[in-house]
Design an enzyme around this catalytic site. Structure first.
Site: not given
Ligand code: IPE
Ligand code: IPE
Ligand code: MG
Length: 264
Positions: A39, A87
């Site tokens: 993340d 997502n």
């Molecule tokens: C969790 O991260 C999903 C992945 C890392 C694939 P998100 O960024 O989607 O989670 P939330 O929305 O912060 O809970």
């Molecule tokens: C994790 O990084 C990647 C996926 C969830 C696929 P994020 O895209 O959630 O990054 P933040 O949480 O917005 O910084």
């Molecule tokens: Mg995230």
């Protein structure tokens, strides 16, 4: 460039922070199954005034590093949460970039997986994965199916609740006797059938939640959260997580530290 992963020798330079961390690791008590919620890609990009997609690109490098480091360390199962069922709520551009990057990763890395005896396995709802990516995943899974060194599990279009519901439906279709249903039987209907539960779950970017990841399987998993954003996650962070994990006392509800997971 293709290379063979060997052991840690030549990979960790003497006198570095990494070497110091390796010294602290008890290799007889490594987590067997390591799971990671990758993340913070979006925040990494924002800090640099870049589009979110650049954060995802940079994150692919961390994936390569963690796969290599885990295999060299002797981890048996590495599960990476790469795309959740939720997502899909993101802008279409970003969603397309994520699947595109995965396709690129598979094209570039399938040979690395094969040559290093790594097996690829996918968990999540396959039917919702874009067709061309699904086809590439099936190709690499087939190619690496007999590999033994480490299994790389990619959680794609994955949601813990949806996985549990799918398992229940499948189980009810096949089993009528309610008294036959127990934890073992149920686990066999999950996407993770045959995999041990994760011992250690890492989440980057400081968020302290599961976000629908491996809800059943993480019942007694040790959680380790770091503020480091995923594109900045490197082997030293992985080593630090393992060192900290080995200081934990895993009691599984009892009053004694469980064998095989305690301090030496
Ligand atoms: C969790 O991260 C999903 C992945 C890392 C694939 P998100 O960024 O989607 O989670 P939330 O929305 O912060 O809970
Ligand atoms: C994790 O990084 C990647 C996926 C969830 C696929 P994020 O895209 O959630 O990054 P933040 O949480 O917005 O910084
Ligand atoms: Mg995230």
């Amino acid at each position: 460039m293709f290379f063979m992963f060997d052991t840690l020798e030549g990979y960790i330079q003497p006198g570095t922070v990494e070497a110091d961390l390796v010294q602290q690791i008890d290799f007889s008590r490594l987590p067997v199954h390591l799971a990671i919620i990758m993340d913070g890609n979006g925040r990494w990009a924002r800090q640099r005034n870049l589009p979110r997609t650049e954060g995802h690109k940079a994150g692919s490098e961390s994936v390569k590093e963690v796969v290599e480091a885990s295999a060299r360390l002797g981890i048996k199962y590495l599960t990476l949460y790469a795309f959740s069922r939720e997502n899909w709520k993101r802008p279409r551009d970003e969603v397309n970039t994520l699947w595109g990057l995965l396709k690129k990763y598979l094209a570039e890395e399938s040979k690395v997986l094969l040559e290093n005896d790594l097996k690829l396995k996918v968990i999540g709802e396959r039917s919702g994965i874009p067709y061309l990516v699904r086809r590439e995943l099936a190709r690499v899974e087939r190619l690496t199916r007999n590999n033994k060194r480490m299994t790389v599990v990619l959680a794609l279009n994955y949601g813990g609740r949806q996985e549990i519901l799918r398992a229940i439906k499948m189980m009810l279709r096949r089993k009528s006797r309610i008294d036959e249903i127990d934890e073992n039987l149920f686990s066999r209907y999950l996407d993770t059938a045959g995999l041990p539960d994760p011992d250690l779950l890492i989440r980057t970017s400081g968020e302290m939640r599961l976000s629908n990841f491996l809800l059943w399987q993480c019942a007694y998993t040790e959680l380790w959260v770091t503020p480091v954003l995923w594109p900045d996650f490197r082997r030293k962070d992985l080593l630090q997580a393992i060192v900290d994990y080995q200081k934990r006392e895993r009691r599984f509800g009892g009053i004694e530290v469980a064998a095989n997971s305690n301090r030496s």
